[in-house]
Design an enzyme around this catalytic site. Structure first.
Site, PDB file in Angstrom:
ATOM      1  N   GLU A 229     -28.374   3.049  27.935  1.00 22.21           N
ATOM      2  CA  GLU A 229     -27.128   2.378  27.565  1.00 22.21           C
ATOM      3  C   GLU A 229     -27.069   0.892  27.944  1.00 22.21           C
ATOM      4  OE1 GLU A 229     -24.055   4.883  29.262  1.00 22.21           O
ATOM      5  OE2 GLU A 229     -24.339   6.397  27.720  1.00 22.21           O
ATOM      6  N   GLU A 332     -29.110  13.080  22.429  1.00 18.53           N
ATOM      7  CA  GLU A 332     -27.946  13.702  23.096  1.00 18.53           C
ATOM      8  C   GLU A 332     -26.900  14.107  22.062  1.00 18.53           C
ATOM      9  OE1 GLU A 332     -26.452  11.277  26.305  1.00 18.53           O
ATOM     10  OE2 GLU A 332     -28.437  10.614  26.872  1.00 18.53           O
TER      11      GLU A 332
HETATM   12  C1  XIL Z   1     -23.324  13.219  31.497  1.00 18.03           C
HETATM   13  C2  XIL Z   1     -23.487  14.677  31.926  1.00 18.03           C
HETATM   14  O1  XIL Z   1     -23.520  15.488  30.785  1.00 18.03           O
HETATM   15  C3  XIL Z   1     -22.359  15.074  32.828  1.00 18.03           C
HETATM   16  O2  XIL Z   1     -22.579  16.379  33.343  1.00 18.03           O
HETATM   17  C4  XIL Z   1     -22.245  14.089  33.996  1.00 18.03           C
HETATM   18  O3  XIL Z   1     -21.122  14.401  34.766  1.00 18.03           O
HETATM   19  C5  XIL Z   1     -22.111  12.673  33.469  1.00 18.03           C
HETATM   20  O4  XIL Z   1     -23.201  12.372  32.625  1.00 18.03           O
HETATM   21  N1  XIL Z   1     -24.734   9.557  28.262  1.00 18.03           N
HETATM   22  C6  XIL Z   1     -25.829   9.889  29.017  1.00 18.03           C
HETATM   23  C7  XIL Z   1     -25.816  11.136  29.805  1.00 18.03           C
HETATM   24  O5  XIL Z   1     -26.867   9.216  28.945  1.00 18.03           O
HETATM   25  O6  XIL Z   1     -26.580  11.037  30.973  1.00 18.03           O
HETATM   26  C8  XIL Z   1     -24.404  11.558  30.152  1.00 18.03           C
HETATM   27  O7  XIL Z   1     -24.460  12.837  30.768  1.00 18.03           O
HETATM   28  C9  XIL Z   1     -23.553  11.595  28.911  1.00 18.03           C
HETATM   29  C10 XIL Z   1     -23.471  10.233  28.274  1.00 18.03           C
END
Ligand code: XIL
Length: 423
Positions: A229, A332
């Site tokens: 990010e 994701e």
């Molecule tokens: C999220 C997880 O799913 C949660 O369990 C945690 O509390 C916070 O992080 N972008 C990302 C991921 O790159 O690492 C994030 O994951 C969601 C958004």
């Protein structure tokens, strides 16, 4: 802070609210809020006599706000047509699994999760059959690898269990994530505030982290999200995070150089969302490629929270990244059921399934597309279920398997797209 930066921040906050709450919800509450303020002002400046009417108006506005709050932010129930006996999905028989269909295509089909869900909810046996890639959802994040949150004090015991699980189930393991402006040990800020030579200090901490972690998993984890990010959520620019503040955008190329040095055989990805203007990210990636920085791919997240938009733009973006010679993956993906509310007719789960299929179809038209990973397995364990405001706006149900591990239309749409001829 001058007026223009206050305005900019305000617009930024409004942008974020619109993304989180959808324009409809945001504007309804803004208008109601302004109406209440206006009526209170009228109440204050008014003569005594007519004040009771204004009080009545305030009462109605407040009641309306409460009612709409419940309408927008409470759980709903949608029929699960896919579970009905005569539904298309209950009568069909797939002869191969999702994983086999993906392997025939030469791509990865993956899932993210935490070990405690996998063990507790007893779906470990389907994972190796249906998927060939795995991203530990949280276990490889910097602070999760530290003992008592102490920088430099690593404890790999938990993370090693993920490696064992991946090996036992023949899953490619993705290391998520090394450097992330929204996820680093809280000690880092404290330490940085104390030192005089911040640049040198941050470089040495990054060097230690990337090297220690990648060397520990060398030969076990072959693909890494090196930087996560890097783009600002609100504005068309790079995110001004702790790394950027100290090192400028060099922090990105520096992280990749370190990662390549630590494990020259590993595949190194940047991961993230596109942001307000795709050109910012495209320029960044092109610059890295032109400078010969060891980056091999870009992973697009794909958390569809409120609006299942047109996937054409995503396809165009991925094609441009692919044209740079980089691999592209969807890393994701999760599509909140209620993001389909406005476009679904009667069967919202079916609409969700179609959308999953469209995303994959678009990706398969991109040359260097290598895989798709869903952010979770079972709807029971999606991160939205503990993320405000979505924890109240249920059902989130953004994944391929429902809370009882039934395959959802989304599963079958992905399967069918993998099996069909695209282009
Ligand atoms: C999220 C997880 O799913 C949660 O369990 C945690 O509390 C916070 O992080 N972008 C990302 C991921 O790159 O690492 C994030 O994951 C969601 C958004």
């Amino acid at each position: 802070m001058d007026l223009s930066s206050i305005l900019k921040n305000l617009i930024g906050i409004i942008d974020i609210m619109i993304v989180i709450f959808t324009p409809k919800v945001f504007f309804t509450f803004t208008i109601l809020f302004l109406a209440v303020i206006a009526t209170i002002i009228v109440f204050i400046v008014m003569k005594k006599k007519k004040k009771k009417y204004v009080l009545g108006a305030i009462g109605i506005e407040v009641l309306l706000t409460i009612a709409l709050f419940f309408i927008y932010f409470s759980a709903k129930d949608f029929p699960r047509v896919y579970l009905e006996k005569d539904s298309l999905y209950q009568t069909r028989d797939n002869n191969i699994t999702l994983k086999e269909a993906a392997e025939d295509r030469g791509i990865y089909i993956g899932f993210a999760d935490n070990m405690k869900n996998i063990e507790k909810d007893g779906y470990s046996d389907i994972l190796g059959k249906e998927f060939n890639a795995f991203t530990p959802e949280n276990a490889f994040k910097w602070s999760k690898l530290l003992k008592n949150g102490e920088i430099g004090n690593y404890d790999f015991t938990k993370a090693d269990k993920y490696v064992k699980f991946a090996e036992d189930n023949n899953l490619r393991l993705r290391g998520h994530v090394l450097i992330w402006g929204k996820g680093y040990p809280s000690q880092l800020k404290e330490k940085l505030n104390k030192v005089e030579y911040k640049e040198e200090f941050l470089r040495s901490i990054m060097r230690e982290h990337i090297t220690k972690v990648m060397k520990h998993f060398e030969g076990q984890v072959d693909i890494w999200d090196v930087v996560n990010e890097p783009i600002d959520l609100m504005e068309a620019r790079l995110e001004n995070n702790i790394f950027y503040e100290v090192l400028g955008k060099e922090y990105i190329s520096y992280a990749f150089e370190l990662a390549h040095k630590a494990d020259p055989n590993a595949e190194l990805f940047m991961n993230g969302y596109i942001g307000k203007d795709p050109q910012v990210l495209l320029n960044l990636l092109q610059e890295l490629v032109d400078e010969g920085v060891p980056i091999h791919g870009f992973g697009l997240q794909g958390h569809i929270m409120n609006k299942a938009g047109n996937v054409k733009k995503t396809e165009e973006f991925l094609k441009q990244v692919s044209d740079m010679g980089l691999k592209v993956e969807i890393t994701e993906l999760d599509v909140r059921l209620r993001a389909l509310e406005e476009i679904a007719n009667d069967d919202i789960y079916e609409a969700q399934g179609k959308y999953f299929g469209e995303v994959l179809e678009a990706c398969l038209r991109v040359d260097n597309f290598t895989g798709i990973t869903c952010w979770g397995v079972s709807d029971k364990n999606t991160w939205y279920n503990s993320l405000p405001p979505y924890q109240w706006m249920k059902p989130n149900d953004p994944l391929l398997f429902d809370v009882n591990l039934n395959k959802k239309p989304a599963y079958y749409h992905i399967y069918d797209v993998l099996k069909n001829d695209i282009k």
